[in-house]
Motif scaffolding. Structure first.
Motif, PDB file in Angstrom:
ATOM      1  N   ARG A 159       0.824  -1.376   0.004  1.00  0.00           N
ATOM      2  CA  ARG A 159       0.026  -0.030   0.049  1.00  0.00           C
ATOM      3  C   ARG A 159       0.914   1.242  -0.170  1.00  0.00           C
ATOM      4  NH1 ARG A 159      -2.845  -2.238   4.157  1.00  0.00           N
ATOM      5  NH2 ARG A 159      -1.845  -0.460   5.621  1.00  0.00           N
ATOM      6  N   GLU A 160       2.043   1.280   0.633  1.00  0.00           N
ATOM      7  CA  GLU A 160       2.643   2.607   1.104  1.00  0.00           C
ATOM      8  C   GLU A 160       3.821   2.908   0.237  1.00  0.00           C
ATOM      9  OE1 GLU A 160       1.396   4.634   3.504  1.00  0.00           O
ATOM     10  OE2 GLU A 160      -0.238   3.511   3.935  1.00  0.00           O
ATOM     11  N   THR A 161       4.434   1.738  -0.534  1.00  0.00           N
ATOM     12  CA  THR A 161       5.471   1.946  -1.018  1.00  0.00           C
ATOM     13  C   THR A 161       5.533   1.729  -2.689  1.00  0.00           C
ATOM     14  OG1 THR A 161       6.396   0.020  -0.796  1.00  0.00           O
ATOM     15  CG2 THR A 161       6.884   1.551   0.921  1.00  0.00           C
ATOM     16  N   LYS A 162       6.544   1.981  -3.380  1.00  0.00           N
ATOM     17  CA  LYS A 162       6.703   1.450  -4.564  1.00  0.00           C
ATOM     18  C   LYS A 162       7.305   0.356  -4.958  1.00  0.00           C
ATOM     19  CE  LYS A 162       8.165   5.865  -5.969  1.00  0.00           C
ATOM     20  NZ  LYS A 162       8.815   6.850  -6.550  1.00  0.00           N
ATOM     21  N   PHE A 163       7.706  -0.192  -3.913  1.00  0.00           N
ATOM     22  CA  PHE A 163       8.682  -1.666  -3.988  1.00  0.00           C
ATOM     23  C   PHE A 163       7.690  -2.765  -4.568  1.00  0.00           C
ATOM     24  CE2 PHE A 163      10.813   0.189  -0.536  1.00  0.00           C
ATOM     25  CZ  PHE A 163      12.244  -0.060  -0.980  1.00  0.00           C
ATOM     26  N   HIS A 164       8.063  -3.883  -5.387  1.00  0.00           N
ATOM     27  CA  HIS A 164       7.428  -5.105  -5.659  1.00  0.00           C
ATOM     28  C   HIS A 164       7.656  -5.596  -4.370  1.00  0.00           C
ATOM     29  CE1 HIS A 164       7.114  -4.119  -9.992  1.00  0.00           C
ATOM     30  NE2 HIS A 164       8.560  -3.770  -9.894  1.00  0.00           N
ATOM     31  N   VAL A 165       6.410  -6.230  -3.851  1.00  0.00           N
ATOM     32  CA  VAL A 165       6.454  -7.177  -2.568  1.00  0.00           C
ATOM     33  C   VAL A 165       6.023  -8.334  -2.755  1.00  0.00           C
ATOM     34  CG1 VAL A 165       5.586  -6.913  -0.440  1.00  0.00           C
ATOM     35  CG2 VAL A 165       5.864  -4.625  -1.508  1.00  0.00           C
ATOM     36  N   LYS A 166       6.816  -9.496  -2.102  1.00  0.00           N
ATOM     37  CA  LYS A 166       6.453 -10.716  -2.029  1.00  0.00           C
ATOM     38  C   LYS A 166       6.620 -11.226  -0.876  1.00  0.00           C
ATOM     39  CE  LYS A 166       7.630 -14.934  -4.801  1.00  0.00           C
ATOM     40  NZ  LYS A 166       8.781 -15.598  -5.578  1.00  0.00           N
ATOM     41  N   PRO A 167       5.512 -11.368  -0.153  1.00  0.00           N
ATOM     42  CA  PRO A 167       5.627 -12.060   1.114  1.00  0.00           C
ATOM     43  C   PRO A 167       5.591 -13.439   1.092  1.00  0.00           C
ATOM     44  CG  PRO A 167       3.553 -10.936   0.751  1.00  0.00           C
ATOM     45  CD  PRO A 167       4.125 -11.139  -0.378  1.00  0.00           C
ATOM     46  N   LEU A 168       6.737 -13.993   1.903  1.00  0.00           N
ATOM     47  CA  LEU A 168       6.738 -15.371   1.994  1.00  0.00           C
ATOM     48  C   LEU A 168       6.459 -16.047   3.197  1.00  0.00           C
ATOM     49  CD1 LEU A 168      10.119 -16.217  -0.271  1.00  0.00           C
ATOM     50  CD2 LEU A 168       7.557 -16.405  -0.954  1.00  0.00           C
ATOM     51  N   PRO A 169       5.222 -16.132   3.912  1.00  0.00           N
ATOM     52  CA  PRO A 169       4.911 -16.227   5.391  1.00  0.00           C
ATOM     53  C   PRO A 169       5.117 -17.879   5.702  1.00  0.00           C
ATOM     54  CG  PRO A 169       2.960 -16.080   4.021  1.00  0.00           C
ATOM     55  CD  PRO A 169       4.049 -15.499   3.387  1.00  0.00           C
ATOM     56  N   HIS A 170       5.132 -18.756   4.545  1.00  0.00           N
ATOM     57  CA  HIS A 170       5.266 -19.965   4.809  1.00  0.00           C
ATOM     58  C   HIS A 170       6.602 -20.780   4.597  1.00  0.00           C
ATOM     59  CE1 HIS A 170       1.171 -19.555   5.869  1.00  0.00           C
ATOM     60  NE2 HIS A 170       0.720 -19.225   4.640  1.00  0.00           N
ATOM     61  N   ALA A 171       7.577 -19.978   4.186  1.00  0.00           N
ATOM     62  CA  ALA A 171       8.736 -20.451   4.037  1.00  0.00           C
ATOM     63  C   ALA A 171       9.571 -20.746   5.326  1.00  0.00           C
ATOM     64  CB  ALA A 171       9.848 -19.204   3.335  1.00  0.00           C
ATOM     65  N   ARG A 172      10.527 -21.772   5.373  1.00  0.00           N
ATOM     66  CA  ARG A 172      11.428 -22.452   6.599  1.00  0.00           C
ATOM     67  C   ARG A 172      11.877 -21.127   7.237  1.00  0.00           C
ATOM     68  NH1 ARG A 172      16.264 -23.574   8.138  1.00  0.00           N
ATOM     69  NH2 ARG A 172      17.284 -22.757   6.449  1.00  0.00           N
ATOM     70  N   ILE A 173      12.140 -20.176   6.631  1.00  0.00           N
ATOM     71  CA  ILE A 173      12.627 -19.002   7.161  1.00  0.00           C
ATOM     72  C   ILE A 173      11.577 -17.784   6.722  1.00  0.00           C
ATOM     73  CG2 ILE A 173      14.106 -17.050   7.907  1.00  0.00           C
ATOM     74  CD1 ILE A 173      16.197 -19.454   7.738  1.00  0.00           C
ATOM     75  N   PRO A 174      10.329 -17.329   7.457  1.00  0.00           N
ATOM     76  CA  PRO A 174       9.298 -16.623   6.758  1.00  0.00           C
ATOM     77  C   PRO A 174      10.400 -15.293   6.591  1.00  0.00           C
ATOM     78  CG  PRO A 174       8.618 -17.423   8.755  1.00  0.00           C
ATOM     79  CD  PRO A 174       9.954 -17.832   8.658  1.00  0.00           C
ATOM     80  N   ILE A 175      10.214 -14.663   5.125  1.00  0.00           N
ATOM     81  CA  ILE A 175      10.569 -13.461   4.708  1.00  0.00           C
ATOM     82  C   ILE A 175       9.772 -12.553   3.905  1.00  0.00           C
ATOM     83  CG2 ILE A 175      13.105 -13.953   4.993  1.00  0.00           C
ATOM     84  CD1 ILE A 175      13.221 -14.446   1.932  1.00  0.00           C
ATOM     85  N   VAL A 176       9.990 -11.368   3.706  1.00  0.00           N
ATOM     86  CA  VAL A 176       9.324 -10.601   2.650  1.00  0.00           C
ATOM     87  C   VAL A 176      10.394 -10.212   1.670  1.00  0.00           C
ATOM     88  CG1 VAL A 176       7.963  -8.410   2.247  1.00  0.00           C
ATOM     89  CG2 VAL A 176       7.784  -9.511   4.416  1.00  0.00           C
ATOM     90  N   LYS A 177      10.228 -10.422   0.432  1.00  0.00           N
ATOM     91  CA  LYS A 177      11.040  -9.917  -0.524  1.00  0.00           C
ATOM     92  C   LYS A 177      10.756  -8.760  -1.158  1.00  0.00           C
ATOM     93  CE  LYS A 177      13.322 -14.077  -2.506  1.00  0.00           C
ATOM     94  NZ  LYS A 177      14.544 -13.291  -2.383  1.00  0.00           N
ATOM     95  N   LEU A 178      11.359  -7.880  -1.305  1.00  0.00           N
ATOM     96  CA  LEU A 178      11.213  -6.526  -1.903  1.00  0.00           C
ATOM     97  C   LEU A 178      12.097  -6.132  -3.086  1.00  0.00           C
ATOM     98  CD1 LEU A 178      10.895  -4.233   1.191  1.00  0.00           C
ATOM     99  CD2 LEU A 178       9.096  -5.359   0.131  1.00  0.00           C
ATOM    100  N   SER A 179      11.710  -5.586  -4.219  1.00  0.00           N
ATOM    101  CA  SER A 179      12.391  -4.990  -5.101  1.00  0.00           C
ATOM    102  C   SER A 179      12.032  -3.560  -5.721  1.00  0.00           C
ATOM    103  CB  SER A 179      12.726  -6.048  -6.292  1.00  0.00           C
ATOM    104  OG  SER A 179      11.483  -6.304  -6.801  1.00  0.00           O
TER     105      SER A 179
END
Ligand code: GTP
Ligand code: MG
Length: 357
Positions: free
Chosen positions: A101-121
């Motif tokens: 919502r708030e930024t121009k980043f492409h956002v890819k949340p990976l909540p179910h990965a072994r280590i949950p992360i948010v990927k941004l670009s």
């Protein structure tokens, strides 16, 4: 005869060392890039605090350890200081929505990965010609500590250690052997190979073993451990510099030649484990054997072709993703590099051949 050979060797080594410095310097991130990255970190921290007011967003990996190349990814870790907090996967989902919502980043949340992360670009723009890629993880305190350990090693002998590591990172990327997803080794793995070589293979050593030095004063179990892992190491580098001097005077070029020779010829891939903490260990003694005769170990065998022990998570093989084919490729590249350097070409030629894509 002998004298002429010797002076040719000297010339090769001096010429190659200089070329390595020059090569690496032009690949360092610019001051502008560092500023942009720090601004991005602050912006993201501000946004995360709207969800978790007691959180901090810290940089780890190459942007924080002194081994960063131009346009390298940003690794960020969110630490939350309050008692009651959301689970990592809920945070990843919420943060993903917020950033969308708030930024121009492409956002890819990976909540179910072994280590949950948010990927941004971020797409390339005039001010940022190559864009930015960034991963945000949560509570990865061990990664922050191993980043600090690598940074300390970089600080002890910045010229030789950083030049070697940065060159090998470029080399491994250009030769396509730096990709855990494709069965080869991560950058982190290559850095550990270099440090292992400088502490435990070179004689006299180029680096001391910071994890085995006696502490200046007694420390409690609590202060040295994170969970079951001992994360203590000697980190007063100013003091260390006053008290410890390597008696190894090899040039960067000599170290590089020896590095390639060691990993193409001498390292025992079948039975050995490279540990910066403890030197050369045996797969057997860690339960990491790749016993071909027993079907039950099939999985373990695939995970333990190449063994590089994490400095703190000692039950964790940093090279676990390296497959049979991947290892064959990596060793082939070490041999190729050794062969190129053995011919002692002009330095410029050597570097461009080594890093040919
Ligand atoms: P580039 O991204 O290629 O510039 O290299 P880098 O130095 O950032 O290395 P990499 O992206 O491979 O790893 C980033 C950080 O993640 C490392 O410094 C470690 O702190 C952590 N890390 C990466 N891989 C592992 C792993 O397999 N185990 C552990 N414990 N930490 C890892
Ligand atoms: Mg990284």
């Amino acid at each position: 005869g002998d004298r002429r050979h010797h002076s040719k060797q000297r010339f090769f080594v001096v010429d190659l060392s200089q070329a390595l410095f020059d090569f690496v310097i032009q690949l360092l991130p610019t001051a502008e890039e560092m500023t942009v990255k720090e601004d991005v970190r602050k912006l993201l921290e501000r946004l995360i605090r709207t969800i978790e007011p007691d959180s901090r967003l810290l940089s780890f990996g190459s942007t924080a350890n002194g081994f960063s190349l131009r346009n390298s990814d940003m690794d960020l870790c969110c630490l939350i200081d309050s008692e009651e907090r959301l689970s990592a996967s809920d945070l990843v989902t919420m943060l993903g929505d917020l950033l969308e919502r708030e930024t121009k980043f492409h956002v890819k949340p990976l909540p179910h990965a072994r280590i949950p992360i948010v990927k941004l670009s971020l797409d390339p723009s005039p001010g940022l010609p190559l864009g930015i890629a960034c991963d945000i993880g949560f509570e990865n305190r061990l990664a922050l500590e191993n980043t600090r350990l690598l940074m300390c090693y970089a600080m002890i002998d910045p010229t030789r250690v950083r030049t070697l590591v940065l060159f090998l990172k470029v080399w491994s990327k250009r030769r396509k052997i730096n990709s855990p997803y494709q069965g080869t080794l991560s950058s982190y793995g290559y850095v550990l190979l270099v440090i292992y070589f400088l502490i435990h293979v070179k004689n006299p050593p180029v680096l001391p073993n910071l994890q085995q030095m006696p502490p200046l004063r007694p420390i409690s179990q609590e202060d040295t451990h994170m969970g079951d892992y001992n994360t203590w190491f000697f980190d007063d580098i100013e003091l260390l510099r006053q008290r410890w001097q390597s008696s190894n005077t090899d040039s960067v070029a000599e170290l590089l030649v020896d590095f390639f020779r060691y990993y193409s010829r001498d390292f025992s891939y079948n039975n050995g484990v490279a540990s910066i903490r403890a030197g050369l260990l045996k797969k057997d003694s860690k339960g990491w054997q790749n016993d071909l005769s027993n079907g039950r170990y099939n999985d373990a065998r695939e995970r333990n072709r190449f063994c590089v022990e994490d400095p703190f998570e000692t039950d964790f093989n940093v090279a676990r993703c390296v497959t049979k084919e991947g290892l064959y490729k990596i060793r082939g590249e070490f041999m190729r590099a050794s062969r190129i350097l053995a011919l002692r070409p002009r330095a410029i030629v050597a570097l461009s051949q080594l890093c040919e894509e």
